[in-house]
Design an enzyme around this catalytic site. Structure first.
Site, PDB file in Angstrom:
ATOM      1  N   ASP A 167      41.459  52.975 -10.815  1.00  0.00           N
ATOM      2  CA  ASP A 167      41.863  54.195 -11.496  1.00  0.00           C
ATOM      3  C   ASP A 167      41.201  54.235 -12.864  1.00  0.00           C
ATOM      4  OD1 ASP A 167      43.915  56.452 -11.409  1.00  0.00           O
ATOM      5  OD2 ASP A 167      44.673  55.055  -9.897  1.00  0.00           O
TER       6      ASP A 167
ATOM      7  N   GLU B 116      41.123  63.350  -9.678  1.00  0.00           N
ATOM      8  CA  GLU B 116      42.416  64.003  -9.455  1.00  0.00           C
ATOM      9  C   GLU B 116      42.418  65.252 -10.320  1.00  0.00           C
ATOM     10  OE1 GLU B 116      47.206  63.241  -9.937  1.00  0.00           O
ATOM     11  OE2 GLU B 116      45.806  62.812 -11.552  1.00  0.00           O
TER      12      GLU B 116
ATOM     13  N   HIS C  89      50.901  57.884  -4.397  1.00  0.00           N
ATOM     14  CA  HIS C  89      52.037  57.310  -5.137  1.00  0.00           C
ATOM     15  C   HIS C  89      52.843  58.353  -5.907  1.00  0.00           C
ATOM     16  CE1 HIS C  89      48.775  57.832  -7.885  1.00  0.00           C
ATOM     17  NE2 HIS C  89      49.610  57.716  -8.896  1.00  0.00           N
ATOM     18  N   ASP C  90      52.402  59.615  -5.893  1.00  0.00           N
ATOM     19  CA  ASP C  90      53.118  60.669  -6.619  1.00  0.00           C
ATOM     20  C   ASP C  90      53.842  61.639  -5.688  1.00  0.00           C
ATOM     21  OD1 ASP C  90      52.174  59.807  -9.099  1.00  0.00           O
ATOM     22  OD2 ASP C  90      50.381  61.052  -8.984  1.00  0.00           O
TER      23      ASP C  90
HETATM   24  C1  NOJ Z   1      48.463  61.170 -12.301  1.00  0.00           C
HETATM   25  C2  NOJ Z   1      48.947  59.880 -11.735  1.00  0.00           C
HETATM   26  O1  NOJ Z   1      48.711  59.861 -10.352  1.00  0.00           O
HETATM   27  C3  NOJ Z   1      50.416  59.782 -12.086  1.00  0.00           C
HETATM   28  O2  NOJ Z   1      51.044  58.728 -11.424  1.00  0.00           O
HETATM   29  C4  NOJ Z   1      50.528  59.657 -13.587  1.00  0.00           C
HETATM   30  O3  NOJ Z   1      51.875  59.700 -13.983  1.00  0.00           O
HETATM   31  C5  NOJ Z   1      49.788  60.786 -14.311  1.00  0.00           C
HETATM   32  N1  NOJ Z   1      48.527  61.091 -13.724  1.00  0.00           N
HETATM   33  C6  NOJ Z   1      49.553  60.435 -15.753  1.00  0.00           C
HETATM   34  O4  NOJ Z   1      48.572  59.437 -15.848  1.00  0.00           O
END
Ligand code: NOJ
Length: 533
Positions: A96, A242, A311-312
């Protein structure tokens, strides 16, 4: 470098994957111990969510040292070993790249706070805050020593100032540091919000007031071009961004080869088909909306990064499938769809065994910073407690972060894990599914094999044949093969009138006749070889 369209990516959330030292937290040695399992899936690339040094306000997405490993996860030596052991197995690693913000405990921020002239402008400071609101709800500004700093996420995640050239130099240095260690590239966190064109007040909105000043700005394209030219192009790399709130046109502006920016992006459009206004307000899931959205992106975007989980996001089988009566069928249906769309498929750990949402029964069981912030914010909006809790159960990011289910008793750790283990590990786990030929896990393995065997999965064009409230029927075709993909995303038996012949390549339901009747959650792929007349 030309985009490699053959790759299949597996995402690991290190905190929840495998604990090797009995502290209840997953770690790098744990990942190494499972590399043969990962290899057995047939994937090519591992995306590791952050393992950098971090106080963990946002589980590693708040980095306090980009060049150090969080001791909870192990050491730099462990990380180097992971890279080399993965490479030995033909698996590449992407990490990441979180460059919208750092942790407030990063040395740069600490020095910025102290007014150190070298670091003062690394972050965005103002005497008076504007009206912007943050992704995690509430104001996007906090005060230290009579000045306000911007944080689009939690207050422990101050935004970097991309107008200040030394920030660019620092990040280039970080990228080279990791690429020199042998990683293959980056998943670029919230990359389309990093450049703030102005700090003026924004138009008032229910969520993200101010976003017109930082979303998808020209300056962001310039940054990406420069990182590509000066760093990424010096290596053999892979990048996926992303990107929040993008249209297909904006996606293409980021990924078309002639733009020289990113290889592909994660869009959120298909993750928004079951919500009103924002993710916390969920509506009944209507498959047709998903089919429409996927079709649009398939038709309009140069190359997609296809995913149903990360993961989100809540678990896809609980969200778009049926995690009770048709658990097996609907998990496999989603896999069929994921692997037959045009683009690069991403699997999130546990998806390959059909892991479900967590069984959280009280607020204390949630650990995620966003979940708690939004729960509190809901109070100020007078949303009754019961409803707020239900919203969290449905949408919390912790649903995806429960420990990986290795065997009937969990198998993630020998002690209590940092986040509650799902009860259903008793019957949804790797051990059982590994030895069961018809399991979800072996279905994933089969799909990955087929994708590698038949190019049409990778380079075939995409054409919709039929879309209804339940059925999605589409064709993929190249010079050699036609693929016909049919899914019935419903609990009801459904008839499909038009069916092309061809060889049944894979299906999630065993039956005597594969005729015009589709069982609940049935998915089939037919293949037809083209004749050279
Ligand atoms: C996207 C990430 O996937 C998430 O987990 C994170 O909280 C936010 N960006 C902030 O970095």
């Amino acid at each position: 470098m030309a985009l490699n369209k053959d790759l299949v990516v597996y995402q690991i959330y290190p905190r929840s994957f495998k604990d090797s030292n009995d502290d209840g937290i997953g770690d790098i040695k744990g990942i190494i111990s499972k590399l043969n399992y990962i290899k057995s899936l047939g994937v090519d690339v591992l995306w590791l969510s952050p393992v950098y040094k971090s106080p963990n306000d946002d589980n590693g997405y708040d980095i306090s040292d980009y060049k150090a490993i969080n001791p909870e996860f192990g050491s730099m030596k462990d990380m180097e070993k992971l890279i080399s052991e993965a490479n030995l197995r033909g698996i590449k690693i992407i990490m990441d790249l979180v460059i919208n913000h750092t942790s407030d405990e990063h040395e740069w921020f600490q020095k910025s706070v102290q007014g150190d002239p070298k670091y003062k402008n690394y972050y965005i400071w103002k005497d008076k805050p504007n009206n912007w609101t943050s992704f995690f709800g509430g104001k996007a500004w906090d005060k230290i020593n009579n000045q306000y700093y911007l944080h689009l996420f939690s207050k422990k995640q101050p935004d970097l100032n991309w107008h200040h050239p030394p920030v660019m130099d620092e990040i280039k240095d970080v990228m080279r540091f990791w690429l020199d260690k042998g990683i293959y590239g980056f998943r670029c966190d919230v990359i389309n919000i990093i450049f703030k064109s102005s700090l003026k007040n924004g138009r008032k909105r229910l969520v993200l007031t101010g976003r017109e000043h930082y979303h998808q700005q020209e300056g962001m394209h310039d940054i990406l071009k420069e990182l590509r030219r000066d760093v990424l192009n010096q290596y053999e790399t892979f990048t996926v961004g992303e990107t929040v709130m993008v249209t297909p046109k904006q996606a293409n502006d980021l990924i078309l080869p002639e733009r020289k920016e990113l290889d592909m992006i994660f869009s959120f459009a298909h993750m928004e088909v079951d919500q009103i206004n924002n993710k916390w307000f969920k509506t009944k899931f209507k498959p047709k909306k998903l089919f429409n959205c996927l079709t649009k992106w398939q038709e309009e975007v140069y190359w997609n990064a296809n995913y149903f989980e990360n993961h989100d996001q809540p678990r896809s089988v609980s969200r778009f499938g049926d995690d009770q009566t048709y658990h097996d069928e609907s998990a496999k249906l989603l896999a069929t769809l994921l692997f037959s769309l045009r683009g690069t498929p991403y699997i999130f750990q546990g998806q390959e065994i059909g892991m479900t949402n967590g069984d959280f029964m009280a607020m204390e069981e949630f650990k995620d910073v966003e979940t708690h912030r939004i729960y509190e914010l809901g109070k100020t909006l007078r949303i009754p407690e019961k409803i707020r809790f239900k919203m969290m159960q449905k949408t919390s990011r912790d649903n995806a972060r429960t420990p990986m289910q290795w065997h009937q008793n969990g198998g993630f750790s020998t002690v209590d894990p940092w986040l509650k283990q799902n009860e259903n590990t008793k019957f949804i786990n790797v051990l059982d599914q590994d030895s069961h030929a018809k399991s979800i896990l072996n279905y994933y393995r089969q799909l990955i094999k087929l994708r590698k065997k038949y190019h049409v999965f990778r380079d075939g064009d995409f054409q919709v044949l039929r879309k209804t409230n339940k059925i999605f029927y589409f064709k993929r075709a190249n010079e050699i093969h036609d693929l016909y993909v049919i899914i019935n995303m419903s609990k009801k038996e459904t008839i499909i009138k038009e069916l092309n012949d061809g060889e049944l390549l894979i299906t999630n339901i065993e039956k005597k006749y594969y005729d015009h009747v589709l069982s609940p959650y049935e998915a089939r792929i037919y293949i037809k070889e083209k004749r050279n007349d």
